[in-house]
Design a protein around this motif. Sequence first.
Motif, PDB file in Angstrom:
ATOM      1  N   PHE A  94       0.590  -0.903   0.210  1.00  0.00           N
ATOM      2  CA  PHE A  94      -0.469  -0.007  -0.152  1.00  0.00           C
ATOM      3  C   PHE A  94       0.582   0.794  -0.321  1.00  0.00           C
ATOM      4  CE2 PHE A  94      -1.733   3.472   2.260  1.00  0.00           C
ATOM      5  CZ  PHE A  94      -2.948   4.098   1.417  1.00  0.00           C
ATOM      6  N   LEU A  95       1.993   1.444   1.103  1.00  0.00           N
ATOM      7  CA  LEU A  95       2.955   2.241   0.995  1.00  0.00           C
ATOM      8  C   LEU A  95       3.647   2.297  -0.801  1.00  0.00           C
ATOM      9  CD1 LEU A  95       4.901   1.954   4.814  1.00  0.00           C
ATOM     10  CD2 LEU A  95       2.772   3.405   3.585  1.00  0.00           C
ATOM     11  N   LEU A  96       3.900   1.606  -0.912  1.00  0.00           N
ATOM     12  CA  LEU A  96       4.905   1.713  -2.711  1.00  0.00           C
ATOM     13  C   LEU A  96       3.466   2.219  -3.320  1.00  0.00           C
ATOM     14  CD1 LEU A  96       6.520   0.777  -4.986  1.00  0.00           C
ATOM     15  CD2 LEU A  96       5.536  -1.665  -4.863  1.00  0.00           C
ATOM     16  N   LYS A  97       2.253   2.196  -3.655  1.00  0.00           N
ATOM     17  CA  LYS A  97       1.479   2.590  -4.172  1.00  0.00           C
ATOM     18  C   LYS A  97       1.103   4.380  -4.208  1.00  0.00           C
ATOM     19  CE  LYS A  97      -3.488   1.160  -6.882  1.00  0.00           C
ATOM     20  NZ  LYS A  97      -2.216   1.122  -7.587  1.00  0.00           N
ATOM     21  N   LEU A  98       1.524   4.893  -3.233  1.00  0.00           N
ATOM     22  CA  LEU A  98       1.320   5.790  -2.679  1.00  0.00           C
ATOM     23  C   LEU A  98       2.056   6.392  -3.299  1.00  0.00           C
ATOM     24  CD1 LEU A  98       0.537   6.020   1.183  1.00  0.00           C
ATOM     25  CD2 LEU A  98      -1.239   6.661  -0.546  1.00  0.00           C
ATOM     26  N   VAL A  99       3.294   6.015  -3.599  1.00  0.00           N
ATOM     27  CA  VAL A  99       4.355   6.189  -4.350  1.00  0.00           C
ATOM     28  C   VAL A  99       5.288   6.393  -5.476  1.00  0.00           C
ATOM     29  CG1 VAL A  99       5.744   6.820  -2.161  1.00  0.00           C
ATOM     30  CG2 VAL A  99       5.905   5.351  -3.605  1.00  0.00           C
ATOM     31  N   HIS A 100       3.726   5.210  -6.137  1.00  0.00           N
ATOM     32  CA  HIS A 100       4.042   4.460  -7.026  1.00  0.00           C
ATOM     33  C   HIS A 100       2.771   3.840  -7.457  1.00  0.00           C
ATOM     34  CE1 HIS A 100       5.556   2.773 -11.128  1.00  0.00           C
ATOM     35  NE2 HIS A 100       6.169   1.690 -10.151  1.00  0.00           N
ATOM     36  N   PRO A 101       1.721   5.053  -8.135  1.00  0.00           N
ATOM     37  CA  PRO A 101       0.468   4.800  -8.351  1.00  0.00           C
ATOM     38  C   PRO A 101       0.114   3.680  -9.547  1.00  0.00           C
ATOM     39  CG  PRO A 101       0.622   7.251  -8.603  1.00  0.00           C
ATOM     40  CD  PRO A 101       1.745   6.365  -8.535  1.00  0.00           C
ATOM     41  N   ARG A 102       0.737   3.833 -10.858  1.00  0.00           N
ATOM     42  CA  ARG A 102       0.479   2.938 -11.558  1.00  0.00           C
ATOM     43  C   ARG A 102       1.027   1.384 -11.380  1.00  0.00           C
ATOM     44  NH1 ARG A 102       3.353   5.664 -17.102  1.00  0.00           N
ATOM     45  NH2 ARG A 102       2.457   3.827 -18.199  1.00  0.00           N
ATOM     46  N   ILE A 103       1.271   1.155  -9.872  1.00  0.00           N
ATOM     47  CA  ILE A 103       1.698  -0.476 -10.052  1.00  0.00           C
ATOM     48  C   ILE A 103       0.401  -1.207  -9.566  1.00  0.00           C
ATOM     49  CG2 ILE A 103       1.814  -0.450  -7.311  1.00  0.00           C
ATOM     50  CD1 ILE A 103       3.756  -1.655  -9.673  1.00  0.00           C
ATOM     51  N   GLU A 104      -0.193  -2.381  -9.737  1.00  0.00           N
ATOM     52  CA  GLU A 104      -1.230  -3.221  -9.249  1.00  0.00           C
ATOM     53  C   GLU A 104      -0.690  -3.955  -8.321  1.00  0.00           C
ATOM     54  OE1 GLU A 104      -3.827  -1.694 -10.404  1.00  0.00           O
ATOM     55  OE2 GLU A 104      -3.614  -1.135 -12.260  1.00  0.00           O
ATOM     56  N   ILE A 105      -1.634  -4.031  -6.822  1.00  0.00           N
ATOM     57  CA  ILE A 105      -1.575  -4.647  -5.665  1.00  0.00           C
ATOM     58  C   ILE A 105      -2.738  -6.311  -6.237  1.00  0.00           C
ATOM     59  CG2 ILE A 105      -1.342  -5.084  -3.672  1.00  0.00           C
ATOM     60  CD1 ILE A 105      -0.759  -1.854  -3.176  1.00  0.00           C
ATOM     61  N   ILE A 106      -2.244  -7.281  -5.648  1.00  0.00           N
ATOM     62  CA  ILE A 106      -2.774  -8.501  -5.146  1.00  0.00           C
ATOM     63  C   ILE A 106      -1.671  -8.949  -4.350  1.00  0.00           C
ATOM     64  CG2 ILE A 106      -3.123 -10.822  -6.138  1.00  0.00           C
ATOM     65  CD1 ILE A 106      -2.114 -10.103  -8.488  1.00  0.00           C
ATOM     66  N   TRP A 107      -3.319  -9.193  -3.253  1.00  0.00           N
ATOM     67  CA  TRP A 107      -3.472  -9.830  -2.138  1.00  0.00           C
ATOM     68  C   TRP A 107      -3.313 -10.551  -1.931  1.00  0.00           C
ATOM     69  CZ3 TRP A 107      -7.366  -9.762   2.595  1.00  0.00           C
ATOM     70  CH2 TRP A 107      -6.472 -10.256   3.421  1.00  0.00           C
ATOM     71  N   HIS A 108      -3.032 -12.033  -1.128  1.00  0.00           N
ATOM     72  CA  HIS A 108      -2.550 -12.926  -0.809  1.00  0.00           C
ATOM     73  C   HIS A 108      -2.476 -13.119   0.618  1.00  0.00           C
ATOM     74  CE1 HIS A 108      -1.298 -17.507  -2.731  1.00  0.00           C
ATOM     75  NE2 HIS A 108      -1.951 -17.241  -1.073  1.00  0.00           N
ATOM     76  N   GLU A 109      -3.905 -13.450   1.023  1.00  0.00           N
ATOM     77  CA  GLU A 109      -4.275 -14.021   2.401  1.00  0.00           C
ATOM     78  C   GLU A 109      -4.111 -15.212   2.780  1.00  0.00           C
ATOM     79  OE1 GLU A 109      -4.152 -13.399   5.062  1.00  0.00           O
ATOM     80  OE2 GLU A 109      -5.500 -12.429   6.605  1.00  0.00           O
ATOM     81  N   HIS A 110      -3.259 -15.869   3.851  1.00  0.00           N
ATOM     82  CA  HIS A 110      -3.002 -16.671   4.650  1.00  0.00           C
ATOM     83  C   HIS A 110      -4.128 -17.630   5.479  1.00  0.00           C
ATOM     84  CE1 HIS A 110       0.035 -17.642   1.275  1.00  0.00           C
ATOM     85  NE2 HIS A 110       0.687 -16.242   0.651  1.00  0.00           N
ATOM     86  N   ALA A 111      -3.567 -16.466   6.163  1.00  0.00           N
ATOM     87  CA  ALA A 111      -3.980 -16.637   7.316  1.00  0.00           C
ATOM     88  C   ALA A 111      -5.776 -17.091   7.739  1.00  0.00           C
ATOM     89  CB  ALA A 111      -4.157 -15.650   8.219  1.00  0.00           C
ATOM     90  N   GLY A 112      -6.305 -18.312   7.998  1.00  0.00           N
ATOM     91  CA  GLY A 112      -7.556 -18.537   7.383  1.00  0.00           C
ATOM     92  C   GLY A 112      -8.176 -18.561   9.011  1.00  0.00           C
ATOM     93  N   ALA A 113      -7.803 -17.996   9.899  1.00  0.00           N
ATOM     94  CA  ALA A 113      -8.582 -17.456  10.779  1.00  0.00           C
ATOM     95  C   ALA A 113      -9.322 -15.263  11.071  1.00  0.00           C
ATOM     96  CB  ALA A 113      -7.351 -17.499  12.872  1.00  0.00           C
ATOM     97  N   ARG A 114      -8.438 -14.967   9.918  1.00  0.00           N
ATOM     98  CA  ARG A 114      -8.944 -14.065   9.985  1.00  0.00           C
ATOM     99  C   ARG A 114     -10.947 -13.741   9.764  1.00  0.00           C
ATOM    100  NH1 ARG A 114      -6.294  -9.510   8.834  1.00  0.00           N
ATOM    101  NH2 ARG A 114      -4.649 -10.541   8.609  1.00  0.00           N
ATOM    102  N   SER A 115     -11.003 -14.795   9.088  1.00  0.00           N
ATOM    103  CA  SER A 115     -12.505 -14.616   9.135  1.00  0.00           C
ATOM    104  C   SER A 115     -13.276 -15.467  10.456  1.00  0.00           C
ATOM    105  CB  SER A 115     -12.662 -15.668   8.013  1.00  0.00           C
ATOM    106  OG  SER A 115     -12.971 -16.991   8.340  1.00  0.00           O
ATOM    107  N   GLU A 116     -12.910 -15.561  10.987  1.00  0.00           N
ATOM    108  CA  GLU A 116     -13.462 -15.074  12.782  1.00  0.00           C
ATOM    109  C   GLU A 116     -13.182 -14.387  13.639  1.00  0.00           C
ATOM    110  OE1 GLU A 116     -11.289 -18.951  14.052  1.00  0.00           O
ATOM    111  OE2 GLU A 116     -11.635 -20.500  12.651  1.00  0.00           O
TER     112      GLU A 116
END
Length: 360
Positions: A94-116
């Motif tokens: 996210f900080l990268l996108k603030l200084v390089h707006p043309r970049i596209e971010i894909i987030w990969h969530e590995h933590a199965g417990a987050r939904s709880e």
Amino acid sequence: MRILQLIDSLEVGGAERIAVNYANALSNRIEFSGIVATRKEGALRSRIDHKVFFNCLEKRFTFDLISIFRLRSICKTNQVKWVHAHGTSYFTAFLLKLVHPRIEIIWHEHAGARSEKMSIHNIILWVLSRAFCGIVVVNHNLEHWCKTKLGFDRVIYLPNFTVINHYESKETFLKGFADKRIVCLANLRHPKNHKLLIEVAIRLRDSNPDWTFHFIGNDLQDNYAAELKTMIASNKLEESVFLYGMCQDIDHILEQSAIGVIASTSEGLPVALLEYGMHKKAVVVTNVGEIPLIVNDGVNGFVVKSNSVELFQKALVQLINSSNLRSKFGGHLGEVIDNNHSENAVVSKYINWIKDDLKC
């Protein structure tokens, strides 16, 4: 297509392995594949293919702008379009996108417990996700959670995959007797529930004294790890339960093991299960996350209720008492992993998703 994987470190762990696997797999399929560790290197550095670009930012604190501008320079120099951020590295992305707006971010969530977790724990994530182009998740609960709680539609479920490293050095030699070793691949963290396995070891000490437990995973030297060591010492299990810390030669370790176990109270899709299957190991696992979608109880392994010492012991004893059952379960689990969790199937789906669906 030019994609950079972003991960906090290259210490041995599930998310870290997957980040390296994606970087290596993509190196044979796209124009540029790289991986950047934001904080530090680690044992998995040696598993990065020579065709993959690698750099470590050595980020010192949350808002380390020097490291962010270094990352921007890396992306511009290598004409990176997609940054695939694993786990908590989404904040750096996210900080990268603030200084390089043309970049596209894909987030990969590995933590199965987050939904709880309660929504209040994810307010920051909800805000930052507005900058994401797509989200990859490791189970269907997380997919539903991202769509309903984050209000994010461009979500894809991709099962984890892993590969055998045929070139690894054989460094770890397990104690105990051949064909009587039970291995647990899991960092020493509370959700992995090593305590249950120690309770099972106490029960098996008299009935099956030759069988031993082998815990492979990072020891953070924290209270949880101290509690495990105290349990082992106070119950005089020093010759039954062994802690090896972080190891690189997982394939060699599994070659020395008879049974693989997962005792977790929460999971996504544990990489350990895929590794057990690749090596055709019989398994006893808990019914959390995506595990029951892979292990069919009584067909290619035993699935037991989470936190039940009695049920876990009962299933384990059945495997201990029958080498034929171990062979049968291991073979069937190996087929499932080969058919549904191969590198080619997962990575092809990933590339097509980016090409066809992520028009940010």
